[in-house]
Design an enzyme around this catalytic site. Structure first.
Site, PDB file in Angstrom:
ATOM      1  N   VAL A  69      48.464  34.705  48.558  1.00 11.71           N
ATOM      2  CA  VAL A  69      47.235  34.361  47.855  1.00 11.71           C
ATOM      3  C   VAL A  69      45.972  34.747  48.626  1.00 11.71           C
ATOM      4  O   VAL A  69      44.866  34.686  48.061  1.00 11.71           O
ATOM      5  CB  VAL A  69      47.173  32.863  47.485  1.00 11.71           C
ATOM      6  CG1 VAL A  69      48.286  32.514  46.504  1.00 11.71           C
ATOM      7  CG2 VAL A  69      47.215  31.977  48.724  1.00 11.71           C
ATOM      8  N   ASN A  95      47.587  26.565  42.944  1.00  9.46           N
ATOM      9  CA  ASN A  95      48.393  25.524  43.581  1.00  9.46           C
ATOM     10  C   ASN A  95      48.773  25.841  45.027  1.00  9.46           C
ATOM     11  O   ASN A  95      48.875  24.934  45.851  1.00  9.46           O
ATOM     12  CB  ASN A  95      49.667  25.310  42.752  1.00  9.46           C
ATOM     13  CG  ASN A  95      50.724  24.557  43.513  1.00  9.46           C
ATOM     14  OD1 ASN A  95      50.645  23.342  43.706  1.00  9.46           O
ATOM     15  ND2 ASN A  95      51.733  25.280  43.990  1.00  9.46           N
ATOM     16  N   TYR A 161      42.491  21.002  57.142  1.00  8.74           N
ATOM     17  CA  TYR A 161      43.109  20.798  55.827  1.00  8.74           C
ATOM     18  C   TYR A 161      42.174  19.993  54.926  1.00  8.74           C
ATOM     19  O   TYR A 161      41.938  20.353  53.766  1.00  8.74           O
ATOM     20  CB  TYR A 161      44.439  20.064  56.008  1.00  8.74           C
ATOM     21  CG  TYR A 161      45.128  19.686  54.714  1.00  8.74           C
ATOM     22  CD1 TYR A 161      45.908  20.607  54.033  1.00  8.74           C
ATOM     23  CD2 TYR A 161      45.002  18.401  54.190  1.00  8.74           C
ATOM     24  CE1 TYR A 161      46.544  20.264  52.849  1.00  8.74           C
ATOM     25  CE2 TYR A 161      45.634  18.052  53.014  1.00  8.74           C
ATOM     26  CZ  TYR A 161      46.405  18.980  52.343  1.00  8.74           C
ATOM     27  OH  TYR A 161      47.036  18.635  51.168  1.00  8.74           O
ATOM     28  N   THR A 196      58.117  16.804  48.466  1.00  7.09           N
ATOM     29  CA  THR A 196      58.198  18.246  48.684  1.00  7.09           C
ATOM     30  C   THR A 196      58.404  18.516  50.166  1.00  7.09           C
ATOM     31  O   THR A 196      58.440  17.611  50.991  1.00  7.09           O
ATOM     32  CB  THR A 196      56.900  18.950  48.235  1.00  7.09           C
ATOM     33  OG1 THR A 196      55.861  18.648  49.181  1.00  7.09           O
ATOM     34  CG2 THR A 196      56.478  18.506  46.848  1.00  7.09           C
TER      35      THR A 196
END
Length: 309
Positions: A69, A95, A161, A196
């Site tokens: 990406v 995403n 982040y 996840t």
């Protein structure tokens, strides 16, 4: 299992990072609602497992697009490929992301460039590449940018982040004002803990960004931290909640309910920080015009800088 009908049936969606984790949960929710999908991926094993699910469910196989990406040319080519394959694109879901932790006071340029490049730059690349196709399409259209509860809640181990998710939040909230007049919905999604493997991003750091100020990854400590993700929401449930929010044209979609205490604290701290005094009438008028312009944009009017002065 046959896809269900509904307002999104037949709509074409592109999901970055759509073959694992939350992205695959969104992909499954969309497919079960009758949507046609293009999914980007980097890991062949994840792609194969995702393909097996679609085959087992008797659903149309997605268009698979291998994509980094951060690659702008690759993203532009992906947008062209999706539009050419399906004849149009209606939904964009940005995403793909990385979850990397460490002391921000020790961070290097490589840490900033990698995390911001994927988490914020990837969203920018998706919007820039796919928005022309969405504008050419008809009917229900939507842009979904996946941020995180870190877009509201900061902490000592996720500074970059968190900065990337704050950036996605600011971009999405502003973009919404521009897209509503075009008939395109826009949602900021802030999920919390989802079951996840997002915690293991540090093991996949590209060589180009190897000079980390966070030091050598402590595999045992990170794997222990990753066990917390086992308590997370099922990715399919999160995907279904996102789809529901899109259907309700929500600009902000929270998937998890456990943050009332945090938001109450943010509100109280913010109100306490405001100076307790009257503002001059001229400044009050500027803010009144800003609020009025924002309201008009969400009602479908295109806003120019003249509306703010």
């Amino acid at each position: 299992m046959q896809a269900q009908g509904g307002e999104w049936a037949g709509r074409v969606a592109f999901i970055s990072g759509g073959v694992s984790g939350l992205g695959f949960g969104i992909a499954r929710a969309f497919a079960l609602a009758g949507m046609r999908l293009a999914l980007s991926y980097r890991n062949e094993d994840y792609r194969s497992k995702a393909a097996a699910w679609f085959a087992d469910q008797g659903l149309e196989e997605p268009l698979w697009i291998k994509l980094d990406v951060t690659d702008r040319a690759g993203f532009a080519a992906a947008a062209d490929a999706v539009e050419a394959h399906f004849g149009g694109v209606h939904v964009l879901v940005n995403n793909a992301g990385v979850s990397v932790f460490g002391n921000t006071a020790e961070a290097s340029y490589d840490d900033y460039d990698w995390i911001m490049g994927v988490n914020f730059g990837g969203v920018v690349n998706g919007i820039t590449s796919f928005l022309p196709a969405l504008r050419r399409a008809d009917g229900r259209r939507h842009v979904v940018n996946i941020a995180s509860m870190a877009a509201y809640l900061s902490g000592p181990q996720a500074g970059i982040y968190t900065a990337s998710k704050f950036a996605v939040r600011g971009l999405t909230e502003s973009l919404r004002y521009n897209l509503v007049p075009l008939g395109i919905g826009c949602s900021l999604v802030c999920p919390a803990l989802v079951a996840t493997n997002a915690w293991d991003s540090a093991f996949r750091r590209p060589e180009a960004f190897a000079d980390s100020g966070f030091g050598t990854v402590d595999r045992a400590a990170l794997e222990h931290f990753g066990k917390a993700f086992e308590a997370g929401m099922d990715p399919l449930e999160a995907g279904q909640r996102i789809l529901s929010g899109m259907g309700q044209r929500r600009g902000l979609i929270f998937t998890h309910p456990e943050f009332a205490e945090d938001f109450a604290a943010i509100y109280a701290e913010s109100m306490e920080a405001l100076p307790q005094e009257e503002a001059p009438p001229a400044r009050l008028e500027v803010e009144r015009m800003r609020r009025a312009a924002n309201k008009a944009a969400l009602e479908g009017r295109e806003i120019s800088i003249a509306d703010l002065n």
